[in-house]
Enzyme design. Structure first.
Site, mmCIF file in Angstrom:
data_model
loop_
_atom_site.group_PDB
_atom_site.id
_atom_site.type_symbol
_atom_site.label_atom_id
_atom_site.label_comp_id
_atom_site.label_asym_id
_atom_site.label_seq_id
_atom_site.Cartn_x
_atom_site.Cartn_y
_atom_site.Cartn_z
ATOM 1 N N PHE A 8 0.816 -1.220 0.000
ATOM 2 C CA PHE A 8 0.000 0.000 0.000
ATOM 3 C C PHE A 8 0.849 1.269 0.000
ATOM 4 C CE2 PHE A 8 -2.899 -3.142 1.887
ATOM 5 C CZ PHE A 8 -4.001 -2.968 1.091
ATOM 6 N N ASN A 39 -0.757 4.241 -1.486
ATOM 7 C CA ASN A 39 -1.681 3.572 -2.390
ATOM 8 C C ASN A 39 -3.074 3.458 -1.784
ATOM 9 O OD1 ASN A 39 0.295 3.214 -4.277
ATOM 10 N ND2 ASN A 39 0.298 0.981 -4.202
ATOM 11 N N CYS A 40 -4.041 3.275 -2.672
ATOM 12 C CA CYS A 40 -5.426 3.039 -2.267
ATOM 13 C C CYS A 40 -5.467 1.907 -1.251
ATOM 14 C CB CYS A 40 -6.257 2.680 -3.492
ATOM 15 S SG CYS A 40 -7.781 1.842 -3.113
ATOM 16 N N PRO A 41 -6.191 1.921 -0.181
ATOM 17 C CA PRO A 41 -7.137 2.987 0.209
ATOM 18 C C PRO A 41 -6.545 3.971 1.226
ATOM 19 C CG PRO A 41 -7.491 1.092 1.586
ATOM 20 C CD PRO A 41 -6.256 0.803 0.775
ATOM 21 N N ASP A 89 -1.578 8.352 -6.287
ATOM 22 C CA ASP A 89 -2.197 7.123 -6.775
ATOM 23 C C ASP A 89 -3.278 7.477 -7.800
ATOM 24 O OD1 ASP A 89 -3.435 4.736 -7.197
ATOM 25 O OD2 ASP A 89 -4.035 4.399 -5.118
#
Lengths: 472, 227, 75
Positions: A438, C13-15, C40
């Site tokens: 992420f 990055n998501c989320p 992103d």
């Protein structure tokens, strides 16, 4: 379906390890071998059923008979909450096993058989459920906390895995690492030779005394191969803490690996083999205490199952390193300086919720003078990192594991704490992997390393030339 | 068969059979569970207060942890509504008490009419709500099997058949001779069906709940873990 | 555009950008404006959906190079 199945024989052991990515496992297999051995379906089924009916003792039978289908367990499971897919409802993960029990061993088994009321479980179903009880269950036991009937679903999943292992139906990576552990002594290539080389290098590099294979010691120190291969500073931290506390301690090259992938795969024989190595090593050096590393399932395997593997009570005390730290800080044997930052603690499920040692890391953090910021769900109701129970080793589970990790990220972020620590290297690599996936700007740290970095007095840092003390 | 014969059958042999199946069924299940192997746990217990742990789990699991409240509150309250409602209807209604007194000699005061009426409403609304949730929630639809629906029908049947017998003012004394023997016989038979079904299906949670919670409570107490 | 709070979600990055925005908005008062900078590409779609779901108005969004800027008005 059986025609397309590829099985792996014992001759095919070429599952190369991937030790460079944030999560250590075997390399992502080009072709998956999720069934083991060349056997007929009826043979697999017979093996699975024999293991199930043998395993389903009094408690397990009670739990299997008690479900009222209320669905509350779904609301506790990180895999259901983040996918909303009903198949991830914890008790559903046991559906064929519930049916097998009721049909084969339940109170009305004779009636069901006579009436043909419950159909026989098929190998195809077991293969389908493999993805639920191995990929989509971290054995974290959060569902146990919500069940109005008090069913310990995580225990049942652990038992169901025994039958699956007997039937040769273990996911590729989990089987490969547990087979390697049984063969080489470590799931991740941390063989005795690798361990000794690492310890020599670490002792030299960090100027810290390491003790290997001393014939006699008060404390036997064990490690997780994740630490040996990925977090070597944890080995250094362990040595510093032991030296600081003034114990005679040793690492045993005959029994150092505390992870137990045999247990996670459901292979009772391999589980016993791994556990017995440590028990034998502890008995050999007459250890009074065996300290388990920052690893969740290692705690379950030795603290709560070790004696049952040996067949009698253990002749030594078993402590998770967080308990060891808490006890020695309380007794004054370990003195620490103040950290002065805010910390969010991630509870390893097997140590806290399922191990009963929830308070120990909190006592340690209190002694370090940190401002502990608990997540919304913490302690015994903590959300799993998503990587427990062998899930992190399994590439097939990556997608749902990352989804589940979002809960963890959100809760950790919400604390606003300066740093995060945990006392499980498997959780830690799960965080590292999530961090990389992420591009999260937070890093999970280690409670043990935090303590080792804040030891009071000259023992905190290597003061004199150190070396590995190895018995002749 | 005329209606008085049917009533005699429902009050006589069928009642004996139903109670016998109920008692023997429960005993068989308890015996079967106790008879299953149980390996001794050799690990060093963190606490030996396992009985307290078992009893504690039986009590504390009557309510959910705060963190689950948002998602389980409606279901929990509803379950309480119809469980308490059923208890009031079964044990607090004048004719039921008279029926039990005739069988056992035991008797206790009845609940006031308004409470009885409220309980009846709670049972109907609660059971219908529970069924609606079962039919609409994807999780419950997946989990549900014949047992769930059969148990629902068998539980609500005595309520429906009982309504048909409700011809008297709620607080009036139990008549010596039933006014409507056929509906009463049907009501009794539906209760007997419930008694016969209970040990076999999910309604057995009535007694398994204590064993299941207790087993987990004891195991967790031994580990020093809280539930 | 003026804003009351700035959120740097670059690199996440998501989320994560959404999670951070939710947290930041939670700490603000009604009518205040939050600026978010993210990298992103998925965040454009995400923030539009986030606005619809939460009722916090997405006042403006723009892209410059690889950076996306969003302005949210707290409900």
């Amino acid at each position: 379906m059986s025609a397309a199945r590829i099985t792996v024989g014992t001759a095919d052991l070429d599952h190369p390890l991937d030790l460079t990515s944030p999560r250590l496992s075997v390399e992502k297999p080009a072709v998956r071998y999720d069934t083991q051995g060349d056997r007929t379906d009826s043979d697999r089924l017979a093996a699975a059923m024999a293991a199930f009916s043998q395993d389903f003792g009094r408690d397990a039978a009670t739990w299997l008979e008690s479900c009222i289908h209320c669905g509350n367990c779904a609301e506790a499971c990180h895999f259901y909450l983040t996918t909303r897919d009903p198949k991830y409802t914890p008790i559903w993960k046991l559906e064929p096993f519930k049916r097998a029990y009721k049909r084969e061993a339940g109170p009305f088994a004779w009636l069901y058989k006579a009436m043909g009321a419950k159909s026989k479980v098929s190998v195809a179903e077991l293969e389908e459920w493999q993805a639920l009880i191995y990929d989509a269950c971290t054995l974290c036991g959060r569902c146990t906390m919500v069940c109005p009937m008090g069913i310990d679903i995580a225990s049942l999943v652990g038992l169901a895995r025994h039958g699956m292992s007997q039937a040769g139906l273990v996911p590729h990576e989990l089987w490969a690492v547990s087979e390697r552990a049984a063969r080489e002594g470590s799931p991740l290539g941390a063989t005795p030779k690798v361990l000794k080389e690492r310890l020599a290098w670490l002792a030299d590099e960090n100027e810290v005394d390491m003790h290997v294979d001393l014939p006699q010691a008060e404390v036997l120190v064990t490690f997780s191969s994740i630490e040996i291969m990925k977090y070597p500073q944890s080995l250094v931290a362990t040595a510093r803490v032991m030296n600081h506390a003034g114990y005679t301690w040793t690492i045993s090259s005959a029994g150092y690996e505390a992870t137990n992938f045999g247990m996670l795969a459901g292979n009772a024989e391999w589980q016993k083999r791994m556990t017995m190595k440590m028990i034998d090593a502890a008995i050999a050096c007459q250890a009074k205490i065996v300290v388990l590393p920052e690893c969740g399932h290692a705690y379950s395997a030795m603290r709560w199952q070790g004696a049952n593997m040996l067949g009698r009570p253990l002749p030594f005390k078993v402590l998770h390193v967080s308990e060891f730290l808490a006890e020695n800080i309380a007794s004054g044997r370990i003195a620490v300086t103040t950290v002065g930052r805010s910390v969010a603690f991630h509870d390893p499920c097997q140590v806290s919720r399922r191990g009963g040692a929830t308070q120990a890391p909190r006592d340690v953090l209190k002694a370090l003078g940190v401002e502990l910021r608990e997540t919304r769900d913490s302690g015994d109701l903590n959300f799993c990192c998503g990587g427990g129970g062998g899930v992190i080793a399994n590439h097939r589970a990556d997608e749902i594991r990352y989804k589940a990790f979002v809960i963890k990220m959100a809760q950790m972020d919400a604390t606003g704490a300066d740093e995060m620590v945990t006392s499980c290297s498997n959780c830690r690599q799960s965080f590292d992997d999530g961090q990389s996936h992420f591009r999260w700007d937070r890093k999970m740290g280690s409670l043990l390393e935090l303590v080792a970095d804040h030891l009071a007095g000259p023992e905190g840092i290597g003061a004199t030339a150190r070396q590995v003390a190895t018995a002749p | 068969m005329d209606s008085l014969t049917l009533l005699a059958f429902a009050r006589g042999p069928m009642l004996v059979i139903a109670i016998a199946v109920f008692v023997l069924g429960i005993l068989w299940r308890l015996f079967h569970l106790l008879w299953r192997p149980s390996k001794p746990d050799l690990s060093e217990p963190r606490s030996t207060a396992v009985v307290r742990g078992a009893l504690g789990a039986i009590v504390t699991r009557m309510w959910h942890h705060k963190t689950f409240r948002e998602r389980t509150l409606a279901g929990t309250l509803n379950a309480y509504a119809y469980h308490i409602g059923l208890a009031i209807v079964f044990f607090g209604f004048v004719p039921h008490i008279a029926f039990i007194e005739r069988l056992t000699g035991l008797s206790w005061p009845a609940v006031p009419g308004w409470l009885f009426a409220t309980a009846v409403a709670a049972v109907f609304v609660g059971l219908v709500y529970a069924l609606m949730v079962r039919l609409t929630s994807p999780v419950l639809r997946l989990l549900s099997d014949f047992d769930d629906y059969a148990s629902w029908v068998i539980t609500i049947l005595p309520m429906i058949t009982g309504m048909a017998v409700l011809s008297l003012a709620l607080d009036s004394p139990y008549p010596a001779q039933p006014l409507y023997p056929a509906p009463l016989a049907i009501h009794l038979l539906s209760v007997e069906l419930l008694l016969i079904w209970l040990p076999f299906g999910k309604l057995s949670h009535a007694f398994l709940v204590f064993i299941s919670r207790g087993a987990t409570g004891a195991a967790f107490a031994r580990k020093g873990a809280s539930l | 555009m003026d804003f009351d709070k700035d959120l740097d979600a670059r690199g996440l990055n998501c989320p994560l950008p959404i999670l951070r925005a939710k947290k930041a908005l939670g700490e603000m008062t009604t009518g205040q404006v939050l600026r978010i900078v993210a990298t992103d590409p998925g965040s454009v779609k995400d923030f539009e959906a986030f606005s619809k779901q939460t009722g916090n108005a997405l006042l403006e969004h723009s892209a410059a190079g690889k950076e996306f800027t969003f302005f949210f008005k707290k409900k």
